[in-house]
Motif scaffolding. Sequence first.
Motif, PDB file in Angstrom:
ATOM      1  N   GLN A 146       0.537  -1.291  -0.152  1.00 38.00           N
ATOM      2  CA  GLN A 146       0.187  -0.090   0.037  1.00 38.00           C
ATOM      3  C   GLN A 146       0.482   1.548   0.125  1.00 38.00           C
ATOM      4  N   GLU A 165       0.999   5.628  -0.499  1.00 43.62           N
ATOM      5  CA  GLU A 165      -0.048   6.369   0.183  1.00 43.62           C
ATOM      6  C   GLU A 165       0.988   7.434  -0.936  1.00 43.62           C
ATOM      7  N   VAL A 210      -3.664  10.981  -6.116  1.00 42.90           N
ATOM      8  CA  VAL A 210      -3.829   9.546  -6.929  1.00 42.90           C
ATOM      9  C   VAL A 210      -4.327   9.071  -8.666  1.00 42.90           C
ATOM     10  N   THR A 263     -12.918   3.823  -5.668  1.00 44.41           N
ATOM     11  CA  THR A 263     -13.226   4.716  -3.859  1.00 44.41           C
ATOM     12  C   THR A 263     -13.854   3.901  -3.378  1.00 44.41           C
ATOM     13  N   ASN A 291     -10.685   5.345   0.918  1.00 40.52           N
ATOM     14  CA  ASN A 291      -9.306   5.390   0.097  1.00 40.52           C
ATOM     15  C   ASN A 291      -9.754   5.245  -1.823  1.00 40.52           C
ATOM     16  N   ARG A 292      -9.334   6.534  -2.719  1.00 38.69           N
ATOM     17  CA  ARG A 292      -9.354   6.300  -3.169  1.00 38.69           C
ATOM     18  C   ARG A 292      -7.686   5.240  -4.153  1.00 38.69           C
ATOM     19  N   GLN A 293      -8.332   4.957  -5.417  1.00 43.02           N
ATOM     20  CA  GLN A 293      -7.564   3.831  -5.195  1.00 43.02           C
ATOM     21  C   GLN A 293      -7.436   3.015  -6.597  1.00 43.02           C
ATOM     22  N   ARG A 341      -0.275  -0.815  -4.801  1.00 40.44           N
ATOM     23  CA  ARG A 341      -1.805  -0.231  -4.414  1.00 40.44           C
ATOM     24  C   ARG A 341      -1.736   1.101  -3.632  1.00 40.44           C
ATOM     25  N   PHE A 355      -2.736   4.602  -3.135  1.00 41.56           N
ATOM     26  CA  PHE A 355      -4.771   5.200  -2.751  1.00 41.56           C
ATOM     27  C   PHE A 355      -3.746   6.664  -2.107  1.00 41.56           C
ATOM     28  N   ASN A 380      -5.876   9.640   0.607  1.00 41.58           N
ATOM     29  CA  ASN A 380      -6.890   9.157   1.486  1.00 41.58           C
ATOM     30  C   ASN A 380      -8.065  10.017   1.539  1.00 41.58           C
TER      31      ASN A 380
END
Length: 76
Positions: free
Chosen positions: A14, A16, A20, A40, A52-54, A66, A68, A70
Amino acid sequence: GPTEYPLGRGINFQIEVSDVETLYQKICSSEIKPFLEIETAWYRVNGNEMGNRQFIVLDPDGYQLRFFQNMGVKPA
C-alpha cells in the motif's frame, strides 16, 4: 518451496500518494495495464469509515502495488 511466477502471490504493498488521479492517468497512458481500475473504497475502522481513492498495478514479479489517496473519515 520452489520459486515460481508470480513471486508476489498474496502480497499487497500500500503506497500513499498525494495525487492518485494524475498517477493513474500516467499509468494508463503507458503500456502498464491496471490490475484494479481506479475506485473509491470505504473501510470500517473503529466505528467510522475511512475512504481511499485507489488502484492496483502488478510489478514484473507479480507483487500488487496499491496506490491510494486518503479521502478522509466519515461516521459509519
